[in-house]
Design a protein around this motif. Structure first.
Motif, PDB file in Angstrom:
ATOM      1  N   GLU A  31      -7.177  -0.115   6.572  1.00  0.00           N
ATOM      2  CA  GLU A  31      -6.443   0.504   5.472  1.00  0.00           C
ATOM      3  C   GLU A  31      -6.914   0.070   4.094  1.00  0.00           C
ATOM      4  O   GLU A  31      -6.657   0.763   3.117  1.00  0.00           O
ATOM      5  N   THR A  32      -7.576  -1.087   4.006  1.00  0.00           N
ATOM      6  CA  THR A  32      -7.999  -1.583   2.691  1.00  0.00           C
ATOM      7  C   THR A  32      -9.512  -1.682   2.544  1.00  0.00           C
ATOM      8  O   THR A  32     -10.015  -1.805   1.432  1.00  0.00           O
ATOM      9  N   VAL A  50       0.835  -1.196   0.000  1.00  0.00           N
ATOM     10  CA  VAL A  50       0.000   0.000   0.000  1.00  0.00           C
ATOM     11  C   VAL A  50       0.875   1.253   0.000  1.00  0.00           C
ATOM     12  O   VAL A  50       1.999   1.243   0.505  1.00  0.00           O
ATOM     13  N   ILE A  67      -4.328   5.430   3.135  1.00  0.00           N
ATOM     14  CA  ILE A  67      -3.727   4.742   1.988  1.00  0.00           C
ATOM     15  C   ILE A  67      -4.377   5.299   0.726  1.00  0.00           C
ATOM     16  O   ILE A  67      -5.600   5.283   0.620  1.00  0.00           O
ATOM     17  N   SER A  79      -9.792   3.116   2.226  1.00  0.00           N
ATOM     18  CA  SER A  79      -9.022   3.372   3.444  1.00  0.00           C
ATOM     19  C   SER A  79      -9.746   4.343   4.370  1.00  0.00           C
ATOM     20  O   SER A  79     -10.518   5.199   3.923  1.00  0.00           O
ATOM     21  N   ALA A 101      -3.093   0.920  -3.752  1.00  0.00           N
ATOM     22  CA  ALA A 101      -2.481  -0.362  -3.415  1.00  0.00           C
ATOM     23  C   ALA A 101      -2.175  -1.073  -4.725  1.00  0.00           C
ATOM     24  O   ALA A 101      -2.768  -0.759  -5.765  1.00  0.00           O
ATOM     25  N   PRO A 117       0.348  -3.231   4.719  1.00  0.00           N
ATOM     26  CA  PRO A 117      -0.697  -2.620   5.541  1.00  0.00           C
ATOM     27  C   PRO A 117      -0.395  -2.910   7.020  1.00  0.00           C
ATOM     28  O   PRO A 117      -0.206  -4.064   7.401  1.00  0.00           O
ATOM     29  N   HIS A 127      -6.946  -4.924  -5.625  1.00  0.00           N
ATOM     30  CA  HIS A 127      -6.253  -3.699  -5.190  1.00  0.00           C
ATOM     31  C   HIS A 127      -6.958  -2.424  -5.670  1.00  0.00           C
ATOM     32  O   HIS A 127      -6.729  -1.359  -5.129  1.00  0.00           O
ATOM     33  N   TRP A 166       6.408   2.633  -0.307  1.00  0.00           N
ATOM     34  CA  TRP A 166       5.305   1.700  -0.105  1.00  0.00           C
ATOM     35  C   TRP A 166       5.533   0.885   1.168  1.00  0.00           C
ATOM     36  O   TRP A 166       6.642   0.821   1.697  1.00  0.00           O
TER      37      TRP A 166
END
Length: 152
Positions: A62-63, A23, A121, A101, A124, A41, A96, A38
């Motif tokens: 974060e994702t 990420v 983030i 986030s 990703a 996570p 991705h 980068w």
């Protein structure tokens, strides 16, 4: 006591080649940074909190996606700041392009008195091992090397 973070090194096999999920930090300080910026996570956790539980929470924050599987504990690494990162590798696959986030707020521009929100983030991606080693924060490259040894 140094700060501590916990994170997930997600990997997948594509045409018998491992790829890792990394990420890119959001916000103005990282906007024009790529190589060496980068990360896996990850996020900070407090004493008494179970590190793997923190890693899973941070991955989802974060994702926007939860992850499960057989987690392999990796050797902790120490970043330049002194922060210790505990990480687990797990095989899995997420899109991705659909990450969502959580946000953080900072004063921007500096000393302007204005508060602005940015995604923690901003993007990703999946990378081959060799490219991931160039993209990741240098201190975290050891996590990828350890994973490479475990899955090759």
């Amino acid at each position: 006591m140094p700060k501590q973070s916990a994170g997930i090194l997600l990997y997948r096999m594509t045409d018998n080649q491992p790829q890792v999920f990394l990420v890119h930090p959001g916000g103005p300080f990282f906007r024009n940074k790529d190589e060496g910026a980068w990360s896996i996570p990850k996020g900070e956790y407090v004493d008494g909190e179970e590190a793997l539980a923190a890693a899973l929470r941070e991955f989802e924050e974060e994702t926007g996606q939860a992850i499960s599987g057989k987690f392999i504990e990796l050797q902790p690494i120490k970043q330049k700041s002194g922060k210790v990162v505990q990480a687990w590798a797990v095989e899995g696959d997420i899109d991705h392009d659909t990450i969502k986030s959580n946000l953080f707020e900072i004063e921007w521009p500096p000393r302007s008195g204005k508060k602005v929100s940015f995604p923690e983030i901003d993007r990703a991606s999946w990378f081959t091992i060799d490219i991931a080693k160039q993209k990741i924060i240098p201190a975290q490259a050891g996590l990828i090397q350890e994973l490479e040894g475990l899955i090759s």
